[in-house]
Design an enzyme around this catalytic site. Structure first.
Site, PDB file in Angstrom:
ATOM      1  N   GLY A 283       0.796  -1.226   0.000  1.00  0.00           N
ATOM      2  CA  GLY A 283       0.000   0.000   0.000  1.00  0.00           C
ATOM      3  C   GLY A 283       0.823   1.268   0.000  1.00  0.00           C
TER       4      GLY A 283
ATOM      5  N   ARG B  57       0.016   8.245   4.903  1.00  0.00           N
ATOM      6  CA  ARG B  57      -0.109   8.741   6.271  1.00  0.00           C
ATOM      7  C   ARG B  57       1.244   8.752   6.988  1.00  0.00           C
ATOM      8  NH1 ARG B  57      -5.146   4.836   7.667  1.00  0.00           N
ATOM      9  NH2 ARG B  57      -4.141   3.671   5.988  1.00  0.00           N
TER      10      ARG B  57
ATOM     11  N   GLY C 224       0.529  -6.338   6.392  1.00  0.00           N
ATOM     12  CA  GLY C 224       1.957  -6.309   6.730  1.00  0.00           C
ATOM     13  C   GLY C 224       2.332  -5.253   7.755  1.00  0.00           C
TER      14      GLY C 224
ATOM     15  N   TYR D 161      44.725   7.803  22.187  1.00  0.00           N
ATOM     16  CA  TYR D 161      44.181   7.065  21.041  1.00  0.00           C
ATOM     17  C   TYR D 161      45.051   5.850  20.774  1.00  0.00           C
ATOM     18  CZ  TYR D 161      43.045   5.502  16.385  1.00  0.00           C
ATOM     19  OH  TYR D 161      42.716   4.703  15.328  1.00  0.00           O
TER      20      TYR D 161
HETATM   21  C1  UD1 Z   1      -7.120  -2.119   6.729  1.00  0.00           C
HETATM   22  C2  UD1 Z   1      -8.528  -2.673   6.548  1.00  0.00           C
HETATM   23  C3  UD1 Z   1      -9.343  -2.323   7.771  1.00  0.00           C
HETATM   24  C4  UD1 Z   1      -8.673  -2.896   9.012  1.00  0.00           C
HETATM   25  C5  UD1 Z   1      -7.218  -2.433   9.125  1.00  0.00           C
HETATM   26  C6  UD1 Z   1      -6.523  -3.233  10.192  1.00  0.00           C
HETATM   27  C7  UD1 Z   1      -9.146  -2.681   4.179  1.00  0.00           C
HETATM   28  C8  UD1 Z   1      -9.835  -1.941   3.086  1.00  0.00           C
HETATM   29  N1  UD1 Z   1      -9.116  -2.078   5.369  1.00  0.00           N
HETATM   30  O1  UD1 Z   1      -7.259  -0.702   6.839  1.00  0.00           O
HETATM   31  O2  UD1 Z   1     -10.659  -2.840   7.649  1.00  0.00           O
HETATM   32  O3  UD1 Z   1      -9.387  -2.494  10.162  1.00  0.00           O
HETATM   33  O4  UD1 Z   1      -6.525  -2.694   7.884  1.00  0.00           O
HETATM   34  O5  UD1 Z   1      -5.233  -2.748  10.408  1.00  0.00           O
HETATM   35  O6  UD1 Z   1      -8.676  -3.766   3.940  1.00  0.00           O
HETATM   36  N2  UD1 Z   1      -2.029  -2.709   0.921  1.00  0.00           N
HETATM   37  C9  UD1 Z   1      -1.592  -3.232  -0.272  1.00  0.00           C
HETATM   38  N3  UD1 Z   1      -2.069  -2.733  -1.435  1.00  0.00           N
HETATM   39  C10 UD1 Z   1      -3.010  -1.755  -1.482  1.00  0.00           C
HETATM   40  C11 UD1 Z   1      -3.475  -1.236  -0.259  1.00  0.00           C
HETATM   41  C12 UD1 Z   1      -2.968  -1.731   0.927  1.00  0.00           C
HETATM   42  O7  UD1 Z   1      -0.741  -4.125  -0.294  1.00  0.00           O
HETATM   43  O8  UD1 Z   1      -3.390  -1.359  -2.585  1.00  0.00           O
HETATM   44  C13 UD1 Z   1      -1.457  -3.209   2.183  1.00  0.00           C
HETATM   45  C14 UD1 Z   1      -0.784  -2.116   2.991  1.00  0.00           C
HETATM   46  O9  UD1 Z   1       0.596  -2.031   2.685  1.00  0.00           O
HETATM   47  C15 UD1 Z   1      -1.006  -2.558   4.425  1.00  0.00           C
HETATM   48  C16 UD1 Z   1      -2.264  -3.391   4.338  1.00  0.00           C
HETATM   49  O10 UD1 Z   1      -2.497  -3.695   2.985  1.00  0.00           O
HETATM   50  O11 UD1 Z   1       0.063  -3.358   4.898  1.00  0.00           O
HETATM   51  C17 UD1 Z   1      -3.470  -2.622   4.881  1.00  0.00           C
HETATM   52  O12 UD1 Z   1      -3.584  -1.401   4.170  1.00  0.00           O
HETATM   53  P1  UD1 Z   1      -3.803  -0.024   4.933  1.00  0.00           P
HETATM   54  O13 UD1 Z   1      -3.816   1.054   3.904  1.00  0.00           O
HETATM   55  O14 UD1 Z   1      -2.892   0.101   6.050  1.00  0.00           O
HETATM   56  O15 UD1 Z   1      -5.292  -0.269   5.428  1.00  0.00           O
HETATM   57  P2  UD1 Z   1      -6.025   0.319   6.709  1.00  0.00           P
HETATM   58  O16 UD1 Z   1      -6.599   1.639   6.345  1.00  0.00           O
HETATM   59  O17 UD1 Z   1      -5.162   0.247   7.882  1.00  0.00           O
HETATM   60 CA    CA Z   2      -3.026  -0.275   8.297  1.00  0.00          CA
END
Ligand code: UD1
Ligand code: CA
Length: 453
Positions: A10, A14, A100, A362
């Protein structure tokens, strides 16, 4: 086949960062490393990690080649990220999908989810006192899960729900893949959410199981640097607790940072603001003074490392006293009962027993026998501008204050170097060497300022 998919591709908006979020360090390891280590404990047949193009070159360097790295070209959502793995998954496998960025996950919750995922859809949930930022679990009046609503898409009443999606979702891979085909981008982030499968399953009358974590802390996700600090403090508190239970006194646990592994003997005391990195061993009754930094060092029994000393890749023998303000650099081995005082720097040197270098010296690329005394301001000149050279000093040698020892140099045992000497030739036969210009006195000398015009 049981396979785990870790989502790590992702955008890190943030986080406001130039490096991938999950590569940021928590103590001594990247965030993603914690997640992968925990997943390995439950021994899946395969672990896929979805990464973005900017992570490709570093990923295997940081974590090795035992994982299957799958690239998501664009961050189009967690559902889209999972879809990238579909072509790689085995026929009829069941999966656990894990975010992750949740490094505190326990193997226990993954095991519990795994047992259910073999047969049906499962979502790991938590009851969060402050659910801000998490997807909320929406249930109907029977308690059946009907959907997961993301924080940014939730209405006012949904925002009050404290049951959240941990980000761990599992089930038969084919079922998840099929449900996701019905997912749309119709949300505030214009993404394909993995969480859509809850609604899509409910629409089809497909059962969605939930398992709740005992401690919601386990599923804390790291989305920004404030959460990174929060999680690091949780990990640190665990380390501090373990160190104290192992018999070491921490003068102020909150001002002790362990970013590696620490093995302690009995009755050690660690004063405030000490940082430990790499692998550090402390012998019995060792004292580490305030502000010290220790990295990859092995320290013997009854040693005192005094305030603000920095030790890196070194061995310190029993009963030594080091510092305050000493700098011990890599490949240094200090023999028993030695004293290294303030503003002494030592690098790549082996010191015998009972060596004294009490102030301002030293020692680089040097070998010292037992009972050598190094006077204040003595320096080994180990670098000629091009190469490094060695200094060998035999036992019972006295090096006077402000001596300049130009390497390569050999000073035989029991020699005596007078203060202020510059030594460029080997010293033998227990000589006293005075390598300085003679003092001259010009009596009743009139300085120009006092002369009459
Ligand atoms: C996500 C969940 C949310 C949950 C939270 C828990 C979704 C839509 N939301 O939200 O319901 O409560 O995790 O921590 O699933 N990632 C990708 N590719 C993308 C987008 C994200 O690999 O296109 C990965 C990110 O790197 C991250 C994980 O997925 O490790 C979660 O994404 P993040 O953007 O952190 O989601 P949250 O808003 O935290
Ligand atoms: Ca997250």
């Amino acid at each position: 086949m049981f396979e785990v998919v870790v989502l790590a591709a992702g955008r890190s908006s943030r986080f406001k960062t130039g490096i991938p979020k999950v590569f940021h360090r928590l103590l001594d390891k990247p965030i993603l490393g914690y997640v992968l280590d925990t997943i390995e404990c439950i021994e899946p047949d395969r672990i896929y990690v979805v990464i973005n193009p900017s992570m490709e070159s570093e990923a295997s360097k940081l974590f090795g080649n035992k994982f299957h790295w799958v690239c998501q070209q664009e961050p189009l959502g967690t559902g889209h990220a999972f879809q990238q793995v579909l072509p790689h998954l085995q026929e009829d496998s069941y999966v656990l999908i894990v975010t992750g960025d949740s490094p505190l996950l326990s193997a226990d919750i993954l095991k519990r989810a795994k047992l259910l995922a073999e047969r049906e859809l499962v979502i790991v949930t938590a009851d969060m006192e402050n659910p801000k930022g998490y997807g909320r679990i929406v249930r109907d009046h029977n308690g059946t899960v009907t959907s997961i609503v993301e924080d940014c898409d939730a209405n006012e009443s949904q925002q009050t729900i404290t049951e959240i999606n941990s980000g761990i979702i599992g089930g038969p891979a084919n079922l998840i893949a099929e449900l996701l085909r019905g997912a749309t981008h119709a949300n505030s982030q214009n993404e394909i959410y993995l969480t859509e499968i809850a609604r899509l399953a409910a629409d089809r009358g497909e059962k969605v199981h939930t398992v709740a974590v005992g401690d919601p802390m386990e599923v804390l996700g790291i989305n920004d640097r404030s959460q990174l600090a929060e999680v690091e403090q949780i990990l640190l508190n665990r380390c501090r607790h373990e160190v104290m239970l192992a018999g070491t006194t921490l003068r102020d646990p909150l001002r002790f940072d362990l970013r590696g592994k620490l093995k302690t003997g009995i009755d050690c005391t660690i004063d405030v603001n000490v940082i430990i990195e790499g692998e550090v061993t402390l012998g019995d009754r060792t004292y580490i003074g305030p502000g010290c930094i220790l990295r990859d060092v092995k320290i013997g029994d009854d040693v005192s490392i005094q305030a603000y000393s920095i030790l890196d890749s070194a061995i310190v023998g029993n009963r030594c006293s080091i510092g305050p303000f000493a700098r011990i650099r890599p490949d240094t081995d200090i023999g028993e009962d030695s004293r290294i005082g303030n503003f002494v720097e030592i690098k790549n040197s082996k010191l015998g027993k009972r060596v004294r270098a009490s102030h301002l010296a030293y020692l680089g690329d040097a070998t010292l026998g037992d009972n050598v005394n190094i006077g204040a301001g003595a320096v080994t000149c180990n670098f000629d501008g091009q190469s490094k050279h060695e200094t060998m000093i035999g036992e019972d040698v006295f090096i006077g204050t402000n001596s300049t020892l130009v390497a390569p140099l050999y000073i035989e045992a029991e020699s005596f170097i007078a203060a202020g000497s510059t030594i460029t030739h080997d010293v033998k036969e227990r000589a006293l060497v005075v390598g300085r210009s003679r003092q001259r006195s010009i009596k009743r000398w009139n300085p120009p300022s006092r002369r009459k015009k």
